[in-house]
Design a protein around this motif. Structure first.
Motif, PDB file in Angstrom:
ATOM      1  N   THR A 281      18.701 -30.845  19.448  1.00 24.03           N
ATOM      2  CA  THR A 281      18.590 -31.087  18.014  1.00 24.03           C
ATOM      3  C   THR A 281      18.389 -29.773  17.272  1.00 24.03           C
ATOM      4  N   PRO A 282      19.190 -29.503  16.231  1.00 23.92           N
ATOM      5  CA  PRO A 282      19.006 -28.262  15.466  1.00 23.92           C
ATOM      6  C   PRO A 282      17.594 -28.191  14.889  1.00 23.92           C
ATOM      7  N   GLU A 283      17.073 -26.986  14.781  1.00 22.30           N
ATOM      8  CA  GLU A 283      15.695 -26.817  14.315  1.00 22.30           C
ATOM      9  C   GLU A 283      15.528 -27.296  12.874  1.00 22.30           C
ATOM     10  N   THR A 284      16.544 -27.130  12.074  1.00 25.84           N
ATOM     11  CA  THR A 284      16.442 -27.597  10.685  1.00 25.84           C
ATOM     12  C   THR A 284      16.310 -29.119  10.618  1.00 25.84           C
ATOM     13  N   VAL A 285      16.973 -29.812  11.573  1.00 32.17           N
ATOM     14  CA  VAL A 285      16.865 -31.271  11.624  1.00 32.17           C
ATOM     15  C   VAL A 285      15.459 -31.662  12.079  1.00 32.17           C
ATOM     16  N   LEU A 286      14.952 -30.958  13.100  1.00 36.81           N
ATOM     17  CA  LEU A 286      13.581 -31.211  13.547  1.00 36.81           C
ATOM     18  C   LEU A 286      12.602 -31.012  12.395  1.00 36.81           C
ATOM     19  N   GLU A 287      12.809 -29.946  11.633  1.00 34.12           N
ATOM     20  CA  GLU A 287      11.912 -29.664  10.514  1.00 34.12           C
ATOM     21  C   GLU A 287      11.922 -30.802   9.498  1.00 34.12           C
ATOM     22  N   SER A 288      13.101 -31.342   9.225  1.00 34.12           N
ATOM     23  CA  SER A 288      13.196 -32.440   8.265  1.00 34.12           C
ATOM     24  C   SER A 288      12.482 -33.690   8.763  1.00 34.12           C
ATOM     25  N   GLN A 289      12.310 -33.783  10.090  1.00 34.35           N
ATOM     26  CA  GLN A 289      11.602 -34.918  10.684  1.00 34.35           C
ATOM     27  C   GLN A 289      10.106 -34.643  10.861  1.00 34.35           C
ATOM     28  N   GLY A 290       9.685 -33.433  10.479  1.00 35.77           N
ATOM     29  CA  GLY A 290       8.269 -33.091  10.566  1.00 35.77           C
ATOM     30  C   GLY A 290       7.848 -32.490  11.885  1.00 35.77           C
ATOM     31  N   TYR A 291       8.789 -31.869  12.618  1.00 41.24           N
ATOM     32  CA  TYR A 291       8.484 -31.213  13.880  1.00 41.24           C
ATOM     33  C   TYR A 291       9.120 -29.818  13.885  1.00 41.24           C
ATOM     34  N   LYS A 292       8.664 -28.963  14.798  1.00 43.16           N
ATOM     35  CA  LYS A 292       9.340 -27.679  14.988  1.00 43.16           C
ATOM     36  C   LYS A 292       8.925 -27.067  16.319  1.00 43.16           C
TER      37      LYS A 292
ATOM     38  N   ASN B  40       3.739 -29.102  21.244  1.00 42.46           N
ATOM     39  CA  ASN B  40       4.444 -29.659  20.104  1.00 42.46           C
ATOM     40  C   ASN B  40       3.782 -29.181  18.819  1.00 42.46           C
ATOM     41  N   CYS B  41       4.520 -29.311  17.715  1.00 48.06           N
ATOM     42  CA  CYS B  41       4.001 -28.898  16.413  1.00 48.06           C
ATOM     43  C   CYS B  41       4.380 -29.963  15.387  1.00 48.06           C
ATOM     44  N   ARG B  42       3.378 -30.433  14.631  1.00 52.91           N
ATOM     45  CA  ARG B  42       3.579 -31.548  13.721  1.00 52.91           C
ATOM     46  C   ARG B  42       3.201 -31.151  12.295  1.00 52.91           C
ATOM     47  N   LEU B  43       4.085 -31.480  11.343  1.00 56.18           N
ATOM     48  CA  LEU B  43       3.777 -31.332   9.929  1.00 56.18           C
ATOM     49  C   LEU B  43       2.918 -32.522   9.513  1.00 56.18           C
ATOM     50  N   VAL B  44       1.688 -32.242   9.046  1.00 57.38           N
ATOM     51  CA  VAL B  44       0.781 -33.342   8.712  1.00 57.38           C
ATOM     52  C   VAL B  44       0.676 -33.578   7.208  1.00 57.38           C
TER      53      VAL B  44
ATOM     54  N   VAL C 237     -10.072 -35.003   2.331  1.00 60.35           N
ATOM     55  CA  VAL C 237      -8.957 -35.838   1.878  1.00 60.35           C
ATOM     56  C   VAL C 237      -7.973 -36.018   3.036  1.00 60.35           C
ATOM     57  N   GLU C 238      -7.653 -37.272   3.360  1.00 62.47           N
ATOM     58  CA  GLU C 238      -6.754 -37.546   4.478  1.00 62.47           C
ATOM     59  C   GLU C 238      -5.327 -37.128   4.136  1.00 62.47           C
ATOM     60  N   LEU C 239      -4.682 -36.436   5.077  1.00 60.45           N
ATOM     61  CA  LEU C 239      -3.285 -36.040   4.915  1.00 60.45           C
ATOM     62  C   LEU C 239      -2.374 -37.183   5.358  1.00 60.45           C
ATOM     63  N   PRO C 240      -1.130 -37.222   4.844  1.00 60.13           N
ATOM     64  CA  PRO C 240      -0.298 -38.426   5.011  1.00 60.13           C
ATOM     65  C   PRO C 240       0.175 -38.707   6.427  1.00 60.13           C
ATOM     66  N   ARG C 241       0.313 -37.675   7.266  1.00 59.45           N
ATOM     67  CA  ARG C 241       0.866 -37.900   8.609  1.00 59.45           C
ATOM     68  C   ARG C 241      -0.197 -37.690   9.676  1.00 59.45           C
ATOM     69  N   GLN C 242      -0.083 -38.484  10.748  1.00 60.47           N
ATOM     70  CA  GLN C 242      -0.995 -38.354  11.876  1.00 60.47           C
ATOM     71  C   GLN C 242      -0.306 -37.608  13.017  1.00 60.47           C
ATOM     72  N   ILE C 243      -1.121 -37.081  13.920  1.00 66.47           N
ATOM     73  CA  ILE C 243      -0.611 -36.425  15.124  1.00 66.47           C
ATOM     74  C   ILE C 243      -0.632 -37.434  16.261  1.00 66.47           C
ATOM     75  N   ASN C 244       0.484 -37.569  16.969  1.00 66.44           N
ATOM     76  CA  ASN C 244       0.543 -38.413  18.152  1.00 66.44           C
ATOM     77  C   ASN C 244       0.504 -37.497  19.370  1.00 66.44           C
ATOM     78  N   LEU C 245      -0.641 -37.457  20.051  1.00 63.49           N
ATOM     79  CA  LEU C 245      -0.814 -36.531  21.164  1.00 63.49           C
ATOM     80  C   LEU C 245       0.049 -36.875  22.366  1.00 63.49           C
ATOM     81  N   HIS C 246       0.696 -38.052  22.354  1.00 62.28           N
ATOM     82  CA  HIS C 246       1.638 -38.392  23.425  1.00 62.28           C
ATOM     83  C   HIS C 246       2.959 -37.648  23.263  1.00 62.28           C
TER      84      HIS C 246
END
Length: 572
Positions: A492-503, A514-518, A473-482
């Motif tokens: 940027t505060p880490e909590t803000v990064l987290e809300s954007q799907g990064y940490k 980099n780390c991406r929430l997928v 099953v495809e997950l909603p977000r893709q990883i951009n290796l760039h």
């Protein structure tokens, strides 16, 4: 002579030349046929009369010529005295009296198709199986104040690491024997497991453990692993008879019923697959034959503990595996002994941190996997299929993955050193025209809801987006290796990064990773699952992946972090 001297000078020179040729042809010409004078394994055996009886076994089974070819083998060579003792034990006076099939099994059990020195030995199985298919177990013993390395808990190594032209040999003082009894037979013949045997028979599991080894349509073997309890362990828990076990656990009064508590009690102690102590020690959760139930495992110093967990801040003490008597190989699996009685526990979702380098295809690279220093090793497509598969052609040199590890002391700004463990999975030419899909078998994930984070090393050009699939099953977000870790250059505060799907998943932090929430997943069954990465770009380049995190949705998503260049966790 005078006549010769009167000949023209050109003719005299020609005559001298032919005379020289004649003398050269009459002398014996010595040509060096080898550039390496090191003996091969078979040649070594022929040159050492102390091992002539094992050489006779190899000759009789046609393995002598096999061990004289190019390769990187490991052979455990029993001495003549060891072979004589084997003949005495089986009631034979010569090797010719032993069935050829038995000799073939013995030969294959003593040979590994990879060079393994004692520096790679651990207190447990050797990572590479023998040619017979069964694993060898190494350990340490102390007899009369003399320490030695043992093999299969019976033979001692009397000389080791003898380097030869096509591998390495170790000399042992006993012949290694093939395990030809099933798990059921092995358990039943042990008087200390009589109550456990009765419980196996009462629940129908004895017959399951007595089946010969088979393979399914996917070539997966039917190996099982058993965590057995001795009569003493049962007695300490208050059970000395089968009736007492039935009274305590058989809530349906029908132990043969798969839903009966006594049946579940037994099936909880049976694990699918071949799980030696070396495998259990690195497995955070063990799948059992009890539906949807797992056993947690962890290594505490030199002790393996089962179901030793902290829930809601309270330590639930587990039971230890008796390492001294465990790792008993059977024809269809392996037997272990536990030091205490334990029951099925209700499990809550727990985090799983899966390193992409923690796969069987890399673990078998014993000389470099997670060893100090830089390392790089390719694994071709033809060697895939245990924990990872990918598309491509076996004849295509580009269809490969690689284990890539930075050397100790490398600056954290380096993309690999900034990753957890300072190693990454490298996918060569990750593109839709060469290798578009690569699928991994995850560790066991307990059923529940999880957020999925994937960490990688940035590539500034060529590579593009990557889709992620969980169990197809495809997950909603893709990883951009760039995208690299420079998303936080503005503080940027880490909590803000987290809300954007990064940490910032690693510490110290590197802008090369980099780390991406997928996405968020609902794991409906406690088991191993499949995670697939799919390239969406045609301009191929090497892609580097570090780890994937499955964190329960209610868990802190930022901590613990991962030690860059090390193997530890960093808590808030």
């Amino acid at each position: 002579m005078k006549r010769i001297l009167r000949l023209p000078s050109l003719l005299r020179l020609t005559l001298v030349f032919f005379i020289a040729i004649a003398f050269q042809n009459c002398s014996q010409e010595k040509i060096k046929e080898k550039t390496d004078e090191t003996l091969n394994i078979t040649e070594y055996l022929r040159a050492n009369s102390d091992y002539s009886m094992f050489l006779e076994i190899l000759d009789m089974t046609n393995y002598a010529s096999f061990m004289n070819t190019y390769g990187t083998y490991t052979v455990f060579i029993p001495t003549n005295e060891a072979v004589k003792q084997y003949l005495t034990d089986v009631g034979a006076t010569s090797l010719s009296e032993i069935p050829l099939e038995d000799l073939q099994n013995i030969a294959r059990l003593h040979i590994l198709d990879q060079k393994v020195t004692t520096t790679s030995f651990t207190d447990g199985k050797i990572a590479t199986p023998s040619l017979h298919g069964q694993y060898l177990i190494t350990g340490a013993s102390n007899k009369n104040g003399v320490s030695s390395v043992t093999v299969n808990k019976s033979a001692s190594i009397v000389a080791s690491n003898i380097e030869l032209g096509n591998g390495v040999v170790h000399i042992i003082d006993k012949v290694l024997l093939v395990a030809n009894k099933t798990l059921a037979q092995t358990i039943a013949e042990n008087p200390n497991l009589s109550l456990f045997t009765e419980a196996l028979k009462a629940t129908g599991w004895f017959d399951e453990l007595n089946k010969p080894l088979t393979k399914d349509e996917n070539n997966v073997s039917s190996y099982l692993s058993v965590l057995a309890q001795t009569n003493e362990v049962f007695a300490e828990a208050g059970y000395t008879t089968l009736d007492q076990l039935k009274a305590r656990y058989s809530h349906l009064n029908n132990p043969m019923d798969k839903k009966d508590s006594l049946n579940l009690f037994i099936s909880y102690r049976i694990l699918p697959g071949l799980q030696y102590l070396a495998d259990i020690a690195v497995s955070p959760a063990l799948v059992t034959k009890a539906p949807l139930e797992v056993i947690s495992a962890k290594l505490s110093k030199d002790t393996i503990l089962l179901n030793d967990d902290i829930f809601n801040g309270i330590l639930e003490k587990g039971v230890a595996i008796d390492r001294a008597v465990s790792d008993v190989t059977a024809s269809n699996g392996v037997l272990h002994f536990v030091e205490g009685n334990f029951a099925i526990k209700k499990r809550l979702p727990a985090p799983v941190y899966f390193e992409f380098t923690d796969i069987a295809e890399f673990r078998r690279l014993t000389s470099i996997w997670r060893k100090p220093g830089a390392a790089f090793q390719d694994v071709p497509l033809s060697e895939a299929g245990i924990d990872v598969t990918w598309d491509g052609k076996t004849t295509d040199g580009a269809s490969r993955i690689s284990y890539n590890k930075a050397a100790n002391g490398t600056a954290i700004t380096n993309g690999v050193a900034g990753c957890w463990g300072a190693d990454v999975l490298e996918i060569y030419r990750f593109r839709d025209a060469t290798c578009q899909n690569i699928a991994f078998k995850t560790p066991v994930i307990i059923k529940g809801k999880y957020k999925v984070w994937i960490s990688y090393r940035q590539k500034a050009s060529k590579l593009g987006n990557v889709k992620v699939f969980f169990d197809g099953v495809e997950l909603p977000r893709q990883i951009n290796l760039h995208e690299g870790g420079n998303t936080d250059t503005a503080g940027t505060p880490e909590t803000v990064l987290e809300s954007q799907g990064y940490k910032r998943y690693a510490q110290p932090w590197s802008n090369r990773v980099n780390c991406r929430l997928v996405g968020t997943i609902d794991v409906t069954t406690t088991a191993r699952h499949t995670l697939t990465l799919q390239s969406q770009f045609n301009a191929g380049d090497s892609a580097w992946f570090d780890l994937v995190e499955f964190r329960p949705v209610e868990m802190n998503q930022l901590y613990p972090k991962f030690q860059a260049g090390g193997s530890g966790l960093i808590y808030q």
